[in-house]
Design an enzyme around this catalytic site. Structure first.
Site, mmCIF file in Angstrom:
data_model
loop_
_atom_site.group_PDB
_atom_site.id
_atom_site.type_symbol
_atom_site.label_atom_id
_atom_site.label_comp_id
_atom_site.label_asym_id
_atom_site.label_seq_id
_atom_site.Cartn_x
_atom_site.Cartn_y
_atom_site.Cartn_z
ATOM 1 N N HIS A 1 4.847 9.153 -10.456
ATOM 2 C CA HIS A 1 5.906 8.936 -9.465
ATOM 3 C C HIS A 1 7.123 9.835 -9.683
ATOM 4 C CE1 HIS A 1 4.145 5.395 -7.449
ATOM 5 N NE2 HIS A 1 3.570 5.196 -8.631
ATOM 6 N N SER B 1 6.406 2.159 -11.477
ATOM 7 C CA SER B 1 6.099 2.219 -10.049
ATOM 8 C C SER B 1 6.588 1.035 -9.238
ATOM 9 C CB SER B 1 4.587 2.363 -9.862
ATOM 10 O OG SER B 1 3.894 1.291 -10.474
ATOM 11 N N LYS C 1 0.490 11.597 -4.366
ATOM 12 C CA LYS C 1 1.867 11.282 -4.015
ATOM 13 C C LYS C 1 2.574 12.552 -3.514
ATOM 14 C CE LYS C 1 1.599 7.350 -7.055
ATOM 15 N NZ LYS C 1 0.128 7.446 -7.221
#
Length: 513
Positions: free
Chosen positions: A214, A186, A245
């Site tokens: 991610h 990340s 996300k």
């Protein structure tokens, strides 16, 4: 007698940063304009510090789904999944995610952090976890909560991983083994070497888990994450993802073999002792999943943007390191200069995130930027222009653009890109080789008396970290060239002042406001 609260009273970093105007955290967002721009302290800024990769948090369809769920079910389930907190929506989301991820079963949990804590339920006393040193904090804590033995390998160093696996095979041949790694890391935006990890897992009879927080919704032809990108879904035993996300919501998912997921469902403390995902969160994630499956052009646009920003920064002389994803880190190096860079960005209309130790190695402070599929080219060009102006002003980049630069390759479907080539300085900082730069606090203490410390503190109060950052090599010339030092005040890394301010406070000049 020792007081458990003493560490809190003696903690100075917060007050130092606040006093100098360089405190970057807990900035309240007052309003959002389509997610790509927000208002903070009355100032409208371009948001390049969010993990809202597909821009779906502002999508009218997602918002409408959340509103309808609240109207039907209320605002909360008021209980855990085990008892009264399971809705038909939870089961629908789990079934849809299992199908989407090509897994037998899936379990949704209230937050991404809690999702990784659930790992502790399957890690027993006779198990060994092989974990990348750069793994997310939630993985670190999930492993710590278990009774398993943890063996950390150096970041993406698969030779080191094999050494640890071989030692375990020789000394503890009956132990259960699992390799756990972030898919996309990340902070630096690089990928794990999943092909090699899978190869080693087969050789040493270990399971494999990827944290795709991610990469889910971002990587692979269908957006299923790291294992799809590398064509290794069948060889990856467990996959984790978050909804905060790409899925425009809050929560997380673990997917894998039915027996394993079912065991976690009944044994994981973060599942059975925590309230379940709210109706709005589930409905938002469901709608986001539907859009992810139906609109692959969002991923294509996001990767185009990532390439534009990586190469835009590099063309100016910035170093974006090893990233191959929409996580675009900009290396600054010095911690205080990084804070000054962040503040200048904010004042110029750009919101980004300063990342300092312990999230990265000492000497490796960076500005972490990340992008959404919904950013416009006009917004992106403005961000690049502002970065260039500030980079030149703070001497992070040269005044004249370099004649050439190393172009970035993005992890697009069909490729096997894992990292990009970084500068030697980035590599050294990432490896912790710059950790010793600057004076230590002990050295400073020996150099300064109480009287000198007080005077220096007065100077710091006058100049502040915004006006002067003293570099060790310039300090050594202070006796002969004070004016030269003053002229260089805006260019010099701030490690000395950071540690010096601690010294001054320790010598009784603390402002407790």
């Amino acid at each position: 007698m020792s007081d458990v609260f003493e560490k809190c009273r003696s903690w100075k970093d917060y007050r130092i940063a606040k006093a100098t105007g360089l405190y970057p955290y807990f900035r309240a967002i007052e309003e959002s304009f389509g997610a790509t721009e927000v208002q903070i302290e009355g100032r409208r800024v371009i948001m390049v510090g969010s993990n809202n990769y597909l821009g779906l948090s502002a999508d009218p369809r997602v918002k409408e789904a959340a509103i309808k769920a609240v109207e039907r079910y209320g605002t909360t389930c008021s209980g855990s999944r085990l008892l009264n907190g399971t809705l038909a929506l939870h089961e629908e989301l789990e079934q849809r995610l299992a199908k989407f991820l090509n897994r037998e079963s899936a379990l949704v949990i209230s937050t991404g952090f809690q999702t990784n804590l659930a790992l502790s339920s399957i890690l027993g006393r006779h198990d060994i976890v092989f974990s990348d040193r750069a793994n997310h904090a939630s993985l670190v804590d999930g492993i710590r909560l278990s009774f398993a033995t943890e063996r950390k390998y150096r970041h993406n160093d698969l030779e080191h991983l094999e050494q640890l696996l071989q030692q375990a095979a020789e000394k503890e041949p009956k132990a259960g083994k699992i390799i756990i790694t972030d898919g996309v890391f990340s902070m630096e935006g690089d990928l794990c070497d999943l092909p090699r990890i899978v190869e080693l897992s087969k050789k040493y009879d270990a399971r494999v888990m990827t944290d795709d927080a991610h990469s889910m919704g971002v990587l692979g032809e269908k957006g299923r994450g790291t294992s799809e990108y590398f064509g290794l879904e069948a060889e990856t035993d467990l996959v984790m993802g978050t909804f905060s996300k790409s899925f425009a919501s809050l929560g997380g998912v673990l997917a894998g073999p039915h027996d394993v997921i079912n065991y976690m469902r009944h044994k994981s403390r973060s599942v059975i002792f925590s309230a379940s995902m709210t109706p709005a969160s589930i409905a938002a994630a469901l709608k986001a999943l539907e859009i992810i499956e139906a609109e692959p052009q969002r991923r294509a646009r996001l990767l185009d943007i990532a390439e534009k920003m990586h190469n835009g920064f590099r063309a100016m002389g910035f170093d974006t390191g090893v990233s191959v994803t929409p996580v675009v880190p900009v290396h600054i190096g010095d911690q205080v200069k990084c804070f000054r860079f962040w503040k200048a960005l904010h004042e110029a209309g750009v919101f980004a995130n300063p990342v300092i130790p312990p999230a990265v190695e000492a000497g490796h402070a960076l500005i972490r930027t990340s992008y959404m599929a919904t950013h416009t080219d006009e917004q992106l060009d403005k961000v690049l222009d502002i970065f260039e102006q500030i980079g030149k002003k703070l001497d992070v980049i040269p005044q004249t653009r370099p004649s050439s630069y190393e172009k970035v390759r993005i992890a697009r479907p069909g490729s096997t890109v894992r990292t990009n080539k970084a500068s030697e300085k980035w590599a050294a900082a990432s490896a912790g080789e710059l950790a010793g730069d600057g004076f230590s606090l002990d050295q400073l203490s020996r150099m300064s008396s109480r009287e000198v410390a007080g005077k220096l503190f007065d100077a710091v109060e006058t100049l502040t970290w915004r006006a002067a950052n003293l570099q060790p090599e310039d300090i050594r010339k202070l006796g002969q060239m004070p004016m030269k030092l003053w002229e260089k005040r805006a260019n010099i890394p701030g490690m000395l002042l950071e540690k010096g301010a601690n010294l001054f406070i320790r010598n009784g000049r603390e402002d407790r406001s």
